[in-house]
Enzyme design. Sequence first.
Site, PDB file in Angstrom:
ATOM      1  CG  HIS A 195      -5.910  -2.425   8.771  1.00 34.07           C
ATOM      2  ND1 HIS A 195      -5.932  -1.066   9.011  1.00 34.07           N
ATOM      3  CD2 HIS A 195      -4.612  -2.781   8.967  1.00 34.07           C
ATOM      4  CE1 HIS A 195      -4.711  -0.652   9.318  1.00 34.07           C
ATOM      5  NE2 HIS A 195      -3.893  -1.684   9.297  1.00 34.07           N
ATOM      6  CD  GLU A 208      -8.614   0.793   7.588  1.00 35.41           C
ATOM      7  OE1 GLU A 208      -8.607  -0.125   8.423  1.00 35.41           O
ATOM      8  OE2 GLU A 208      -7.859   1.779   7.675  1.00 35.41           O
ATOM      9  CG  ASN A 253      -8.844  -1.635  11.936  1.00 39.73           C
ATOM     10  OD1 ASN A 253      -7.920  -2.339  11.528  1.00 39.73           O
ATOM     11  ND2 ASN A 253      -9.248  -0.555  11.295  1.00 39.73           N
ATOM     12  CG  ASP A 270      -0.352  -0.602   2.469  1.00 42.72           C
ATOM     13  OD1 ASP A 270       0.880  -0.630   2.577  1.00 42.72           O
ATOM     14  OD2 ASP A 270      -1.113  -1.048   3.337  1.00 42.72           O
TER      15      ASP A 270
HETATM   16  C1  F6R Z   1       1.338  -1.582   5.995  1.00 42.90           C
HETATM   17  C2  F6R Z   1       0.134  -2.340   6.155  1.00 42.90           C
HETATM   18  C3  F6R Z   1      -0.671  -2.268   7.416  1.00 42.90           C
HETATM   19  C4  F6R Z   1       0.152  -2.594   8.655  1.00 42.90           C
HETATM   20  C5  F6R Z   1      -0.703  -2.525   9.919  1.00 42.90           C
HETATM   21  C6  F6R Z   1       0.111  -2.764  11.168  1.00 42.90           C
HETATM   22  O1  F6R Z   1       1.908  -1.813   4.716  1.00 42.90           O
HETATM   23  O2  F6R Z   1      -0.222  -3.005   5.254  1.00 42.90           O
HETATM   24  O3  F6R Z   1      -1.742  -3.168   7.316  1.00 42.90           O
HETATM   25  O4  F6R Z   1       0.698  -3.868   8.516  1.00 42.90           O
HETATM   26  O5  F6R Z   1      -1.334  -1.289  10.004  1.00 42.90           O
HETATM   27  O6  F6R Z   1       1.018  -1.724  11.345  1.00 42.90           O
HETATM   28  P1  F6R Z   1       2.152  -1.807  12.470  1.00 42.90           P
HETATM   29  O7  F6R Z   1       3.055  -2.911  12.076  1.00 42.90           O
HETATM   30  O8  F6R Z   1       2.827  -0.468  12.418  1.00 42.90           O
HETATM   31  O9  F6R Z   1       1.448  -2.068  13.755  1.00 42.90           O
END
Ligand code: F6R
Length: 255
Positions: free
Chosen positions: A138, A143, A136, A67
Amino acid sequence: MQVIIKKDYDEMSKLAAGMIAEVIRKKPRCVLGLATGSTPLGTYKELIRLHKKERLDFSQVVTFNLDEYVGLDPNHNQSYWYFMYQNLFKHINIRIENVHVPNGKAPDVEAYCAWYDGEIERAGGIDIQVLGIGGNGHIAFNEPGTALFSRTGWVVLDKRTIEDNARFFKRKADVPRYAISMGTGTILEAQRIILLATKESKADAIAASVEGPITANVPASALQLHPDCTFIVDKAAASKLCRKYGSTPKKLPRQ
Ligand code: F6R
């Protein structure tokens, strides 16, 4: 779905890096799906160590990131391109032309996202996909509420994701509201998936994804449908799991 519970972040990261390195050694021109965020940083550090100390060769490896924020220039210090360059790409012998991070400045976002999915297909599909998980539930920026078989597209970030990610920006108001995200359906097409999670703040999301029903309200629960998905979590992130998880023997034990 397999669940491996590791003592701590370090052990989780080493196991994940080892699994990725094994794919690269077996298939030098493999395709990696990569994530940003705090969780995979230890895995990338270990991959860099393997490259420097054990000659892990990235010269033919192709990568696709999950992303990118819409509107951020790749040179912006919070863009995911910048993150990947600083934390992995600049330390290994990968060819920059083999690296793909969605372009948050693409003028025609929808056409661009269809092209991105096409590029993954033309590269032969993702051999191993690394995922983190949002508090959450995701995965990438899919989301709660997004279709379980979505394709790569632009998404509206959830309130909780904006709050979680505000720590990286000067002010909460600076966090972009939209992102380009690989779709859950696109992710599910990877040959193999590893999802990493640490800390208690991820415990509810892990329990819901592994032991709860498959629902669009918890996007990571869609991974239950994948034939080769491994959750590698530390004890804190595993603390709300109810079933017992042990190692599955590789061969059927003698009867
Ligand atoms: C980032 C991504 C997100 C993160 C998620 C957890 O490329 O795809 O889904 O993996 O938000 O983020 P952290 O590791 O910072 O807790």
